[in-house]
Design an enzyme around this catalytic site. Structure first.
Site, PDB file in Angstrom:
ATOM      1  N   TYR A 143      78.259  61.682  66.444  1.00  0.00           N
ATOM      2  CA  TYR A 143      78.617  62.994  66.979  1.00  0.00           C
ATOM      3  C   TYR A 143      77.984  63.200  68.348  1.00  0.00           C
ATOM      4  O   TYR A 143      78.670  63.558  69.319  1.00  0.00           O
ATOM      5  CB  TYR A 143      78.175  64.095  66.016  1.00  0.00           C
ATOM      6  CG  TYR A 143      78.381  65.491  66.560  1.00  0.00           C
ATOM      7  CD1 TYR A 143      79.656  65.972  66.810  1.00  0.00           C
ATOM      8  CD2 TYR A 143      77.296  66.325  66.835  1.00  0.00           C
ATOM      9  CE1 TYR A 143      79.860  67.246  67.317  1.00  0.00           C
ATOM     10  CE2 TYR A 143      77.490  67.603  67.340  1.00  0.00           C
ATOM     11  CZ  TYR A 143      78.766  68.052  67.581  1.00  0.00           C
ATOM     12  OH  TYR A 143      78.956  69.317  68.096  1.00  0.00           O
ATOM     13  N   LYS A 147      80.097  63.450  71.858  1.00  0.00           N
ATOM     14  CA  LYS A 147      80.061  64.717  72.590  1.00  0.00           C
ATOM     15  C   LYS A 147      79.514  64.501  74.001  1.00  0.00           C
ATOM     16  O   LYS A 147      79.998  65.103  74.970  1.00  0.00           O
ATOM     17  CB  LYS A 147      79.222  65.756  71.849  1.00  0.00           C
ATOM     18  CG  LYS A 147      79.851  66.280  70.571  1.00  0.00           C
ATOM     19  CD  LYS A 147      81.176  67.003  70.818  1.00  0.00           C
ATOM     20  CE  LYS A 147      80.979  68.395  71.364  1.00  0.00           C
ATOM     21  NZ  LYS A 147      82.262  69.153  71.435  1.00  0.00           N
TER      22      LYS A 147
END
Length: 336
Positions: A143, A147
């Protein structure tokens, strides 16, 4: 003055819903997109134009989705601390790239990316993280990696035709939160709650409404913010131990808090994550390096840049928001 037309992605999530309400409260014409038709019907009832769309689908009609829009607030993402790398790449990088390219073709002039402070997460205390604080050299999970890659891509796309910026809201809580409260409630419902370093680490929560205000304000000021990223939080650090005790009380629970030596916690996280990665486990291990970074190490933010560039000042006590939602959950048996 003609109302701005804003596309909000991820609108059926907790933050997305708050963004739709905030943007419409400012007089914007909102086109909201997401995958949950039930929530979408509620957004339509508020006056938004809801268009169901899966941004990861290769045949997603992005040209139609963006038609007539002046701005994009891109809040859609795969937000989880564990999962397949390919899924995170598809949702957080590929979908963002395609939306960014389509926005340029559609002559959108402002693009606001909802990023994440997870890009800073590491096994070290970080207090008063500033505007130019570098992200972790090695992001702790897929993640955070995806991102960070997407944020850099969006900021690099800023030019005179389309201004871009990014906002990184920390630990969002409030109505519609399906991440922070459920995970904390699960921990608080155990007979024993292990706390690395005794729960001394500081954490900052952010009310969804404050995050939505900051993101919509960034949309209004994107040309002046061009190419910048700002950190957002509730601005009130609280020790993990204190938060755990207050949350447990709000849920009607009384777990025994068990201090865990840091060295032992690091070893357990390393072993658990390594085994899960080798075996291809779909379920998140009880302890990962990312979870350890969240629970054992302080992460707080210098809000002066957001105050200076956005006029940001949190209006809601995020801890009280979390506790209020916890009491509501307990009243309907959700924490049993």
């Amino acid at each position: 003055m003609t109302a701005r037309r804003i596309l909000i992605t991820g609108a059926t999530g907790g933050l997305g819903h708050a963004l739709v309400q905030e943007a419409m409260g400012r007089g914007a014409v909102v086109r909201a997109t997401g995958r949950q038709t039930g929530v979408g019907a509620g957004l339509s009832a508020l006056g938004a134009q809801f268009v169901r769309c899966d941004l990861t689908a290769p045949d997603a009609d992005l040209a139609a989705l963006l038609s007539g829009c002046d701005s994009v607030i891109h809040a859609a993402a795969l937000s989880a601390s564990w999962g397949r790398e390919a899924d995170f790449i598809a949702a957080n990088i590929t979908a963002t790239r395609r939306l960014l390219d389509a926005a340029r073709v559609a002559r959108v002039t402002r693009f606001v990316f909802v990023s994440s402070p997870s890009i800073f997460a590491q096994l070290a205390d970080q207090v008063q993280i500033g505007e130019y604080h570098p992200p972790a050299a090695r992001p702790l999970n897929a993640y955070a990696r995806t991102k960070l890659a997407a944020e850099r891509m969006v900021l690099a796309a800023c030019d005179e035709r389309m201004a871009t910026c990014a906002i990184r809201p920390r630990a969002l809580v409030g109505q519609g939160d399906r991440v922070i409260l459920p995970r904390l409630a699960q921990l608080a419902s155990r007979n024993r709650m292990p706390l690395p370093r005794g729960g001394a680490a500081l954490i900052e929560l952010t009310d969804l409404r404050d995050a939505a205000w900051a993101i919509c304000e960034a949309e209004a000021r994107t040309p002046a913010l061009g190419g910048r990223a700002l950190n957002i939080s509730g601005g009130k650090p609280i020790a993990v131990r204190d938060l755990a005790l207050r949350l447990a009380a709000a849920l009607g629970k009384s777990p025994r808090l068990v201090p865990v030596p840091l060295l032992l916690a690091r070893q357990l996280a390393h072993v658990a994550q390594t085994v899960a990665s080798i075996t291809g486990a779909q379920q998140e291990p009880v302890l990962t390096r990312y979870t350890l970074a969240t629970l054992a190490y302080s992460q707080t933010f210098d809000l002066a840049p957001a105050q200076r560039r956005l006029g940001y000042q949190p209006q809601h006590d995020a801890v009280e928001t979390l506790l209020g939602e916890a009491r509501r959950m307990a009243s309907v048996g959700g924490a049993a």
